[in-house]
Write an enzyme that holds these catalytic residues in place. Sequence first.
Site, mmCIF file in Angstrom:
data_model
loop_
_atom_site.group_PDB
_atom_site.id
_atom_site.type_symbol
_atom_site.label_atom_id
_atom_site.label_comp_id
_atom_site.label_asym_id
_atom_site.label_seq_id
_atom_site.Cartn_x
_atom_site.Cartn_y
_atom_site.Cartn_z
ATOM 1 N N GLU A 1 16.668 98.366 56.407
ATOM 2 C CA GLU A 1 17.259 97.872 55.162
ATOM 3 C C GLU A 1 17.968 98.990 54.411
ATOM 4 O O GLU A 1 19.061 98.795 53.867
ATOM 5 C CB GLU A 1 16.187 97.231 54.283
ATOM 6 C CG GLU A 1 15.587 95.961 54.859
ATOM 7 C CD GLU A 1 16.613 94.874 55.122
ATOM 8 O OE1 GLU A 1 17.636 94.821 54.398
ATOM 9 O OE2 GLU A 1 16.406 94.078 56.053
ATOM 10 N N HIS B 1 26.287 94.313 53.904
ATOM 11 C CA HIS B 1 24.916 94.678 54.274
ATOM 12 C C HIS B 1 24.476 93.876 55.504
ATOM 13 O O HIS B 1 23.941 94.443 56.474
ATOM 14 C CB HIS B 1 23.992 94.401 53.087
ATOM 15 C CG HIS B 1 22.541 94.524 53.380
ATOM 16 N ND1 HIS B 1 21.780 95.615 52.993
ATOM 17 C CD2 HIS B 1 21.672 93.685 54.027
ATOM 18 C CE1 HIS B 1 20.526 95.446 53.405
ATOM 19 N NE2 HIS B 1 20.442 94.283 54.027
ATOM 20 N N GLU B 2 24.708 92.561 55.477
ATOM 21 C CA GLU B 2 24.293 91.717 56.600
ATOM 22 C C GLU B 2 25.091 92.032 57.865
ATOM 23 O O GLU B 2 24.544 92.038 58.968
ATOM 24 C CB GLU B 2 24.434 90.239 56.230
ATOM 25 C CG GLU B 2 23.537 89.794 55.083
ATOM 26 C CD GLU B 2 22.065 90.097 55.332
ATOM 27 O OE1 GLU B 2 21.638 90.052 56.506
ATOM 28 O OE2 GLU B 2 21.346 90.381 54.359
#
Length: 307
Positions: free
Chosen positions: A216, A142-143
């Site tokens: 996100e 995700h990051e």
Amino acid sequence: MQMQSRFRSDRRLTVRMTVTLFLLGLLYVVFVGALIVLLKSWVLVVVVVAAMLGAQYWFSDRVALFAMRGRVVEREEYPELHGVVDRLCAIADLPKPVVAVSHMDMPNAFATGRSPEHAVVCVTDGLLRRLEKDELEGVLAHELSHVAHKDVAVITVASFLGVIAGLIVRFAFYSQVFGGRKDQNTAVIFAAVMGVSAAVYALSFLLIRALSRYRELAADRAAAQLTGRPSALASALTKVSGEIARIPTKDLRTAQAFNAFYFTPATGKEPGIERYFSTHPTLEQRLDQLGRISAELGEAARPGKPE
């Protein structure tokens, strides 16, 4: 097959980033122009604003690490963490970012930096203690997707205008309160500066929140597709959100200034009306999306199921 095709650019995210930067750019020009007219010193305004923008762009990663008590760690100190980052970068065809650890009990992670070549991925001790390896892989994917999509740099630059406007509002307010008596013209100028700055802060706040929530969701999608394990990312989200909710709000206040960069916000409770101003979509929205991706991928990624 190189995973760059799976870690492909998100067109909708790119459009949103472009529109946000364009609108913030217009707002920036209006803001600087208004300050020049009101303060009658274009040299001072331009020099100060340009210097602060440059400092935020070039040193945002160091500032974030310092504020969150993070430090760069070598492979010998955290071999498993480095191993997961190495593997994800290899399949995503990304340059490896600097790896850092923050000595905080709050389970979380964030990425920062002005480009994929100058990026930092930081996890907290609390995250490392609480997650299984596949869950940690989902969080790091995700990051890394934030780095690949370059939305970290966009959020950093976009946040700058709101920061400057907020600082000017505070400066003007305290100058009025503690600055003693002023003539009427000075009071009018201060009021005008405060009004313009407050309006700019409010508009930039709303634009950044809208972009932040979408990015996100985009990062969750990219991570799920990269790892092929949406369920692991969903498990990490549920676990981290639950653990943060148990941390007293007073212990989260320092971290909340960096909510826009976190894997999940340090809110400490289920948001009510403030969810409309949150930097992140709700946990339910994120889990629903991951559930849909899991259905699209089928059960092929589950251990023991033939590809």
